[in-house]
Design a protein around this motif. Structure first.
Motif, PDB file in Angstrom:
ATOM      1  N   VAL A 149      49.036  -8.965-109.942  1.00  0.00           N
ATOM      2  CA  VAL A 149      48.573  -7.670-110.620  1.00  0.00           C
ATOM      3  C   VAL A 149      47.144  -8.012-111.183  1.00  0.00           C
ATOM      4  O   VAL A 149      46.324  -7.019-110.842  1.00  0.00           O
ATOM      5  CB  VAL A 149      49.425  -7.486-112.180  1.00  0.00           C
ATOM      6  CG1 VAL A 149      48.835  -6.782-112.941  1.00  0.00           C
ATOM      7  CG2 VAL A 149      50.744  -7.217-111.530  1.00  0.00           C
ATOM      8  N   PHE A 150      46.992  -9.398-111.498  1.00  0.00           N
ATOM      9  CA  PHE A 150      45.435  -9.553-111.614  1.00  0.00           C
ATOM     10  C   PHE A 150      44.654  -9.426-110.418  1.00  0.00           C
ATOM     11  O   PHE A 150      43.515  -8.694-110.428  1.00  0.00           O
ATOM     12  CB  PHE A 150      45.188 -10.949-112.068  1.00  0.00           C
ATOM     13  CG  PHE A 150      45.338 -11.159-113.682  1.00  0.00           C
ATOM     14  CD1 PHE A 150      44.307 -10.991-114.482  1.00  0.00           C
ATOM     15  CD2 PHE A 150      46.627 -11.458-114.266  1.00  0.00           C
ATOM     16  CE1 PHE A 150      44.631 -11.065-116.017  1.00  0.00           C
ATOM     17  CE2 PHE A 150      46.910 -11.702-115.531  1.00  0.00           C
ATOM     18  CZ  PHE A 150      45.850 -11.406-116.449  1.00  0.00           C
ATOM     19  N   ALA A 151      45.074 -10.103-109.189  1.00  0.00           N
ATOM     20  CA  ALA A 151      44.306 -10.262-108.204  1.00  0.00           C
ATOM     21  C   ALA A 151      44.218  -8.895-107.518  1.00  0.00           C
ATOM     22  O   ALA A 151      43.085  -8.503-106.697  1.00  0.00           O
ATOM     23  CB  ALA A 151      44.775 -11.211-107.109  1.00  0.00           C
ATOM     24  N   CYS A 152      45.210  -8.013-107.312  1.00  0.00           N
ATOM     25  CA  CYS A 152      45.270  -6.853-106.526  1.00  0.00           C
ATOM     26  C   CYS A 152      45.110  -5.552-107.443  1.00  0.00           C
ATOM     27  O   CYS A 152      43.978  -4.961-107.218  1.00  0.00           O
ATOM     28  CB  CYS A 152      46.596  -6.871-105.800  1.00  0.00           C
ATOM     29  SG  CYS A 152      47.001  -5.270-105.155  1.00  0.00           S
ATOM     30  N   ASN A 153      45.817  -5.408-108.342  1.00  0.00           N
ATOM     31  CA  ASN A 153      45.960  -3.928-109.052  1.00  0.00           C
ATOM     32  C   ASN A 153      44.857  -3.938-109.938  1.00  0.00           C
ATOM     33  O   ASN A 153      44.109  -3.100-110.146  1.00  0.00           O
ATOM     34  CB  ASN A 153      47.251  -3.888-110.012  1.00  0.00           C
ATOM     35  CG  ASN A 153      48.463  -4.182-109.293  1.00  0.00           C
ATOM     36  OD1 ASN A 153      49.556  -4.582-109.908  1.00  0.00           O
ATOM     37  ND2 ASN A 153      48.541  -3.498-107.901  1.00  0.00           N
ATOM     38  N   PHE A 154      44.507  -5.056-110.656  1.00  0.00           N
ATOM     39  CA  PHE A 154      43.498  -5.018-111.446  1.00  0.00           C
ATOM     40  C   PHE A 154      41.837  -5.160-110.759  1.00  0.00           C
ATOM     41  O   PHE A 154      40.894  -4.309-111.258  1.00  0.00           O
ATOM     42  CB  PHE A 154      43.207  -6.122-112.674  1.00  0.00           C
ATOM     43  CG  PHE A 154      44.366  -6.289-113.798  1.00  0.00           C
ATOM     44  CD1 PHE A 154      45.176  -4.956-113.703  1.00  0.00           C
ATOM     45  CD2 PHE A 154      44.716  -7.201-114.463  1.00  0.00           C
ATOM     46  CE1 PHE A 154      46.283  -4.864-114.707  1.00  0.00           C
ATOM     47  CE2 PHE A 154      45.634  -7.124-115.502  1.00  0.00           C
ATOM     48  CZ  PHE A 154      46.322  -5.995-115.688  1.00  0.00           C
ATOM     49  N   ALA A 155      42.022  -5.887-109.890  1.00  0.00           N
ATOM     50  CA  ALA A 155      40.695  -5.953-109.113  1.00  0.00           C
ATOM     51  C   ALA A 155      40.474  -4.381-108.402  1.00  0.00           C
ATOM     52  O   ALA A 155      39.421  -3.816-108.521  1.00  0.00           O
ATOM     53  CB  ALA A 155      40.742  -6.807-107.972  1.00  0.00           C
ATOM     54  N   ASN A 156      41.436  -3.695-107.817  1.00  0.00           N
ATOM     55  CA  ASN A 156      41.369  -2.515-107.419  1.00  0.00           C
ATOM     56  C   ASN A 156      40.672  -1.447-108.568  1.00  0.00           C
ATOM     57  O   ASN A 156      39.894  -0.669-108.381  1.00  0.00           O
ATOM     58  CB  ASN A 156      42.751  -1.831-106.766  1.00  0.00           C
ATOM     59  CG  ASN A 156      42.591  -0.313-106.169  1.00  0.00           C
ATOM     60  OD1 ASN A 156      42.044  -0.307-105.244  1.00  0.00           O
ATOM     61  ND2 ASN A 156      42.887   0.482-106.986  1.00  0.00           N
ATOM     62  N   PHE A 157      41.397  -1.685-109.915  1.00  0.00           N
ATOM     63  CA  PHE A 157      40.900  -0.827-110.852  1.00  0.00           C
ATOM     64  C   PHE A 157      39.437  -1.164-111.073  1.00  0.00           C
ATOM     65  O   PHE A 157      38.691   0.048-111.502  1.00  0.00           O
ATOM     66  CB  PHE A 157      41.791  -1.085-111.963  1.00  0.00           C
ATOM     67  CG  PHE A 157      41.564  -0.014-113.060  1.00  0.00           C
ATOM     68  CD1 PHE A 157      41.454   1.019-113.053  1.00  0.00           C
ATOM     69  CD2 PHE A 157      40.730  -0.686-114.287  1.00  0.00           C
ATOM     70  CE1 PHE A 157      41.171   2.269-114.090  1.00  0.00           C
ATOM     71  CE2 PHE A 157      40.488   0.154-115.324  1.00  0.00           C
ATOM     72  CZ  PHE A 157      40.810   1.442-115.312  1.00  0.00           C
ATOM     73  N   LEU A 158      38.894  -2.183-110.919  1.00  0.00           N
ATOM     74  CA  LEU A 158      37.660  -2.551-111.231  1.00  0.00           C
ATOM     75  C   LEU A 158      36.641  -1.953-110.246  1.00  0.00           C
ATOM     76  O   LEU A 158      35.578  -1.365-110.535  1.00  0.00           O
ATOM     77  CB  LEU A 158      37.248  -3.981-111.079  1.00  0.00           C
ATOM     78  CG  LEU A 158      37.923  -4.919-112.476  1.00  0.00           C
ATOM     79  CD1 LEU A 158      37.416  -6.464-112.267  1.00  0.00           C
ATOM     80  CD2 LEU A 158      37.228  -4.221-113.611  1.00  0.00           C
TER      81      LEU A 158
ATOM     82  N   ASP B 194      42.947   6.484-105.553  1.00  0.00           N
ATOM     83  CA  ASP B 194      44.518   6.687-104.797  1.00  0.00           C
ATOM     84  C   ASP B 194      44.831   5.463-104.460  1.00  0.00           C
ATOM     85  O   ASP B 194      46.200   5.484-104.240  1.00  0.00           O
ATOM     86  CB  ASP B 194      43.881   7.512-103.491  1.00  0.00           C
ATOM     87  CG  ASP B 194      43.476   9.062-104.123  1.00  0.00           C
ATOM     88  OD1 ASP B 194      44.023   9.387-105.035  1.00  0.00           O
ATOM     89  OD2 ASP B 194      42.835   9.635-103.314  1.00  0.00           O
ATOM     90  N   ALA B 195      44.163   4.427-104.358  1.00  0.00           N
ATOM     91  CA  ALA B 195      44.796   3.052-103.875  1.00  0.00           C
ATOM     92  C   ALA B 195      45.621   2.376-104.932  1.00  0.00           C
ATOM     93  O   ALA B 195      45.893   1.262-104.850  1.00  0.00           O
ATOM     94  CB  ALA B 195      43.768   2.279-103.153  1.00  0.00           C
ATOM     95  N   GLN B 196      45.280   2.840-106.117  1.00  0.00           N
ATOM     96  CA  GLN B 196      45.794   2.046-107.376  1.00  0.00           C
ATOM     97  C   GLN B 196      47.418   1.810-107.301  1.00  0.00           C
ATOM     98  O   GLN B 196      48.062   3.035-107.103  1.00  0.00           O
ATOM     99  CB  GLN B 196      45.336   2.672-108.461  1.00  0.00           C
ATOM    100  CG  GLN B 196      45.669   1.897-110.027  1.00  0.00           C
ATOM    101  CD  GLN B 196      44.927   0.740-110.086  1.00  0.00           C
ATOM    102  OE1 GLN B 196      43.737   0.527-109.824  1.00  0.00           O
ATOM    103  NE2 GLN B 196      45.455  -0.469-110.255  1.00  0.00           N
ATOM    104  N   THR B 197      47.997   0.780-107.255  1.00  0.00           N
ATOM    105  CA  THR B 197      49.281   0.462-107.600  1.00  0.00           C
ATOM    106  C   THR B 197      49.634  -0.577-108.733  1.00  0.00           C
ATOM    107  O   THR B 197      48.613  -0.777-109.274  1.00  0.00           O
ATOM    108  CB  THR B 197      49.863   0.007-106.080  1.00  0.00           C
ATOM    109  OG1 THR B 197      49.338  -1.334-105.888  1.00  0.00           O
ATOM    110  CG2 THR B 197      49.725   0.903-104.894  1.00  0.00           C
ATOM    111  N   GLY B 198      50.509  -0.829-108.862  1.00  0.00           N
ATOM    112  CA  GLY B 198      51.243  -1.761-109.914  1.00  0.00           C
ATOM    113  C   GLY B 198      51.806  -0.994-110.977  1.00  0.00           C
ATOM    114  O   GLY B 198      52.024   0.070-111.130  1.00  0.00           O
ATOM    115  N   PRO B 199      52.316  -2.009-111.892  1.00  0.00           N
ATOM    116  CA  PRO B 199      53.116  -1.758-113.112  1.00  0.00           C
ATOM    117  C   PRO B 199      52.228  -0.604-114.144  1.00  0.00           C
ATOM    118  O   PRO B 199      53.056   0.594-114.453  1.00  0.00           O
ATOM    119  CB  PRO B 199      53.320  -3.012-113.787  1.00  0.00           C
ATOM    120  CG  PRO B 199      53.051  -3.981-113.019  1.00  0.00           C
ATOM    121  CD  PRO B 199      52.220  -3.675-111.967  1.00  0.00           C
TER     122      PRO B 199
END
Lengths: 238, 238
Positions: A149-158, B194-199
């Protein structure tokens, strides 16, 4: 090898594709369970975390293994259900989006089984599609999920935040790509701790202040900038 | 083409390497300015942001262009100095670390000049080493710098957070690599939004709660997890 894949979301649909030509798979709607084969070797429940127990409780007597694909739900969610004899977890560590194709053999799988036999069978199943197959208990798997979640989801959000700043200045996200690629590549040579750069790493309060001023009309971005900068500074300058 | 590169940090040292064989460069210590050639075509000041004005003020009468490499300092930091006639900005958008080699031709450069002639000369200079050379004024460049802090510095810090969680569970950072690569690759096909995933994207409060509980002994990580999750949720579920 016959597999039921219960679910119609991104993970279920990608698993269907991944097993294509490697096992006999049927995709099952989790609400109706129509077409479910109770004699299948493996039944994969690939639904949202909070729906797993409900699906498990509605299964008929299953001959083979029942496994879910969640990073955060314990294996015990499948324990004690009338229809389930052998059970486990079949967790693929990847980000799945609709209509985005994937190289399935590069996806690490983390496996857990209620017995050694089940674990071995699930490891073999994962090996059909992936080159990287590991055993991980529920607590390790949860740590992996949090890390992802840190490495992928949150990085993508940044990156989304960065895109917002660029868009306001009529700049395309693509100008950041060489930087993104290098930022990731660098962690092959040195740890993320050693790879850290930027104003907060240098404790450059002047730059941080001027960036926060630029973000003053974007309170949400400013809050994120401030928290992460102060966190980085306390990591490196205490 | 003769170039003075003032500074001994990561950017200055990488610029020295980048120009190797393409221009006659001398690296100059910013404190002594020993060896500085006042007749050089270009003098690049590559020091920390707060030292730029000081270095500029100590320059002798310079025949050529004087440019700094900062993302956040305006071009006007070089204005009005006795020794400076023509000036501009020579900003490479990349993360530079000691002992980490780079493909310089892939680094986008953002150029600004006090006159069209200066801008053109700096564009030509950047073209010697890079395939991607753009003009950007100080306000655009600052936006690019802020975006790169989010996209690169902060993302790297999140990988450091992920590494912390994995280390506590005796897991190597490398298990995340396929996920990292795919997370970046996906933004070539669809936008980060659009790429955002996760909880948090799924508004899965159960998973978020269970992750926060796992992080309860790591207050700093929990705070970051909470802020970014709530920010993602408000982006997608309002």
């Amino acid at each position: 090898m016959k597999i039921n894949i219960i679910g119609t979301g991104n993970v279920a649909s990608h698993l269907m594709k991944a097993f294509d030509g490697k096992a006999k798979t049927v995709q099952i709607n989790s609400h109706t369970l129509e077409g479910l084969d109770p004699s299948a070797d493996v039944t994969i429940i690939s639904v949202t975390d909070r729906a797993i127990r409900d699906v498990a409780s509605r299964l008929p007597e299953m001959k083979g293994i029942v496994a879910h694909t969640s990073g955060s739900v314990g294996m015990d969610a499948l324990e004690g259900e009338a229809g389930i004899n052998n059970y486990g977890v079949f967790y693929p560590l990847q980000t799945f989006s609709k209509n985005v194709s994937l190289q399935y053999d590069k996806i690490p799988f983390f496996i857990e089984g209620e017995s050694d036999i089940t674990t071995t069978k699930l490891l073999n199943l994962a090996s059909l599609i992936s080159d990287t197959v590991n055993v991980a208990d529920s607590s390790k798997r949860k740590a992996i999920h949090v890390a992802s979640v840190f490495a992928c989801n949150f990085a993508n959000f940044l990156w989304n935040c960065a895109d917002t700043v660029l868009k306001e200045n009529q700049l395309p996200f693509e100008i950041l790509r060489p930087l993104l690629i290098e930022t990731i590549r660098k962690t092959e040579e040195i740890s993320p701790f050693d790879a850290q750069t930027g104003p907060a790493r240098r404790n450059d309060t002047g730059v941080i202040e001027s960036h926060l001023q630029m973000l003053s009309n974007r309170q949400e971005l400013a809050t994120i900038y401030e928290l992460l900068s102060s966190s980085i500074r306390s990591h490196y300058h205490n």
